[in-house]
Design an enzyme around this catalytic site. Structure first.
Site, PDB file in Angstrom:
ATOM      1  CG  ASP A   1     -10.155  -2.410  -4.160  1.00  0.00           C
ATOM      2  OD1 ASP A   1      -9.750  -1.683  -3.356  1.00  0.00           O
ATOM      3  OD2 ASP A   1     -11.038  -3.145  -4.392  1.00  0.00           O
TER       4      ASP A   1
ATOM      5  CE1 TYR B   1     -14.141  -6.812   2.083  1.00  0.00           C
ATOM      6  CE2 TYR B   1     -12.394  -8.012   1.336  1.00  0.00           C
ATOM      7  CZ  TYR B   1     -12.817  -7.101   2.092  1.00  0.00           C
ATOM      8  OH  TYR B   1     -12.160  -6.110   2.950  1.00  0.00           O
TER       9      TYR B   1
ATOM     10  NE  ARG C   1      -3.642  -0.519   2.628  1.00  0.00           N
ATOM     11  CZ  ARG C   1      -3.887  -0.698   3.906  1.00  0.00           C
ATOM     12  NH1 ARG C   1      -4.089   0.523   4.430  1.00  0.00           N
ATOM     13  NH2 ARG C   1      -4.302  -1.796   4.655  1.00  0.00           N
TER      14      ARG C   1
END
Lengths: 359, 359
Positions: free
Chosen positions: B91, B169, B42
């Site tokens: 992402d 998710y 990141r």
């Protein structure tokens, strides 16, 4: 309920000599022929409709200081599920509140401190842990006396948050996923951190001692976030303070359960903090724990809470395996690997207890 | 920037033969005299003011499909911090989006799916992974071509979420602390779970392959939540699908980094999923990892991100230790034990890279 609690008779020796307590003490061989012992972390709580009803209109921290309500909530899962112990209904923030720290539990968020600890001055300003604090623990003693009286032959397990987890909330000011400020404080200002952690150890130790003196037959120290630490960091900056908290009850001859999520990489350290019983989360296989820990150490756990939402077949298969593996420990008490999720169907827990007792 | 990206020359062999890539491949001995290699998970993101400016007014998932913007964002930390690699800005939800799943990243919340996967019908309705999907990957290829051109001699590391994390998710519908539904699905309906996980493995594998074919010199598969699983569960229900994803690039001769937070209890399994390099979080000591993993395996990591907020003295001492310990591995690339926190002071990272390069 108008019993003058402070005049209740002392806790029955049956509770202190129950199979569950013997197992927690590593004396499982004495009760090998009895059914497995089981309780669930967070068994008293939002999964129960009777809990939601009892709590209605009362804030979390208020509830924890109302002896009759604490007793009722602690007993609810014992009555419903027939678990083998009550876990004292409280919150890890209660000792802070009683020590005079401005803290509240915000629904949907969690513990929030008005003044997070950020400086030496903040630590200097912490109230002393003295007779005023010990006197403030009276509602806790009252609640324990009443609860142990009602539990009769079943033991009550005392409850307390561990210094690292509680101090993390004090430093971060609110729930934090990563505890970065706390871990930064430990390494940047180790002496300041040590003062804070020792202060939390003292309020926690007194909190535990009050529960045991009033009748609890065991204690569990919850270090929810300890698993976020490397073992070296844990040993340098956390273990001494968890040990200091547990030392407050060492002379009282009750089993001391020590639990943290994700602590499989440092189980020995969790034990060395002064536990008789190491609580395992679902990731630590019971045989691995038995092999890692010194002979005579008891273990507690460790059914994956996710199985409460799976098929009964999968759930029972895992529960049976856990009971079987636990029989090779000096003592084993069945539990989940973490707290009961609020969305759990209570009947699932009731059926699970019945199944475990049949093993 | 109006370069016709698809006509850019192929990636320089210098990038593929860089010290960082050799170290990731376990060929550290060949470059033992060169300075340590370092990048940060990141590193491209909210810690940088130039990132916040570049992203202004563009949603996360939109940004990831704009080749010039992806290139700019990927390059920002390379320019500023002088790290030894770019990590492809993307992402973990991008492959889902490109496959036609209705997903968005809600600021302050995270990925949210309009239709979470809850039934066999939901899984039956997943779009095929076919030429339509592969064609939809064109903005990714374009972005990689442009980025590798700009990076010149420095390597680009391809990025992809792992099947378990991405499928979590999809099942939960939004970020979840415990992934209870996902773990329940695995055990209650293992065949349905396997179909879902294989589908994610296929979109992920194609996504990785597109990046490598367009010029990435290594890949990293991020299984952020894998550490929430017991090793037995991971091996039964997750490892085969992570392996399936990584198999998509196995013939392309690039190092494959595999990282998950809190996976210290199952490092061998993380490696067996097809990694050349195991990413370590800050809890797994490098010597323990080297001892656990087969000879020839490279490691990446593992400075505690909390040290970015500690004293420079503490931070540098730890970085020096990590470099020293890494020298005993077949290959070692310095990184954090988790992503750069958004509140990090960028200068701290710049100084840290300079310090590491001096070791």
């Amino acid at each position: 309920m108008s019993t003058p609690h402070s005049e209740l008779p002392p806790v029955s020796s049956a509770a202190r000599e129950s199979a569950l307590v013997k197992r927690l003490a590593g004396r499982g061989a004495e009760v090998a022929s009895e059914p497995p012992s089981v309780w669930f972390m967070r068994q008293a709580g939002r999964s129960l409709p009777e809990y939601r009803k009892a709590r209605e209109g009362t804030s979390m921290l208020e509830s924890c200081l109302m002896p009759e309500l604490v007793t009722e909530i602690t007993l609810q899962p014992v009555r419903r599920h027939k678990v083998d112990a009550g876990i004292f209904f409280s919150d890890i923030m209660v000792p802070l509140k009683l020590a005079g720290i401005d803290v509240s539990i915000e629904p949907g968020t969690g513990p929030v401190l008005t003044h997070p600890i950020r400086s030496k001055a903040d630590i200097d300003a912490l109230p002393p842990v003295d007779d005023v604090y010990r006197a403030a623990l009276e509602p806790i003693r009252e609640a324990v006396r009443l609860t142990t009286h009602e539990l009769d032959k079943k033991p009550l397990i005392g409850f307390c948050g561990a210094p690292f987890t509680v101090a993390s909330y004090m430093v971060e000011g609110r729930p934090s996923r990563d505890h970065l400020r706390t871990r930064a404080l430990m390494t940047a200002e180790p002496e300041l951190w040590a003062r804070l952690a020792q202060w939390v150890a003292d309020i926690s130790g007194e909190f535990l001692r009050a529960q045991v003196e009033a009748g609890a037959s065991a204690v569990q120290l919850f270090d929810s976030w300890a698993g976020s630490l490397a073992e070296a960091t844990y040993r340098a900056h956390v273990l001494p303070f968890s040990r200091a908290a547990l030392d407050y009850v060492r002379d009282l001859d009750v089993p001391r359960i020590h639990f943290g999520v994700g602590t499989g990489h440092m189980l020995s350290a969790i034990h060395e903090a002064g536990a008789t019983t190491v609580g395992l989360d679902h990731r630590t296989p019971i045989p691995t724990a038995i092999e890692t820990l010194p002979a005579g150490t008891a273990v507690q756990g460790n059914l994956d809470p996710a199985l409460l939402f799976s098929s009964e077949e999968a759930r029972f298969a895992e529960a049976a395996r856990i009971v079987r593996e636990g029989r090779t420990a000096a003592g084993h008490v069945v539990n989940l690997g973490h707290g009961v999720p609020p969305e759990t169907d209570p009947q699932v827990l009731t059926d699970l207890v019945a199944f475990i007792h049949e093993q």
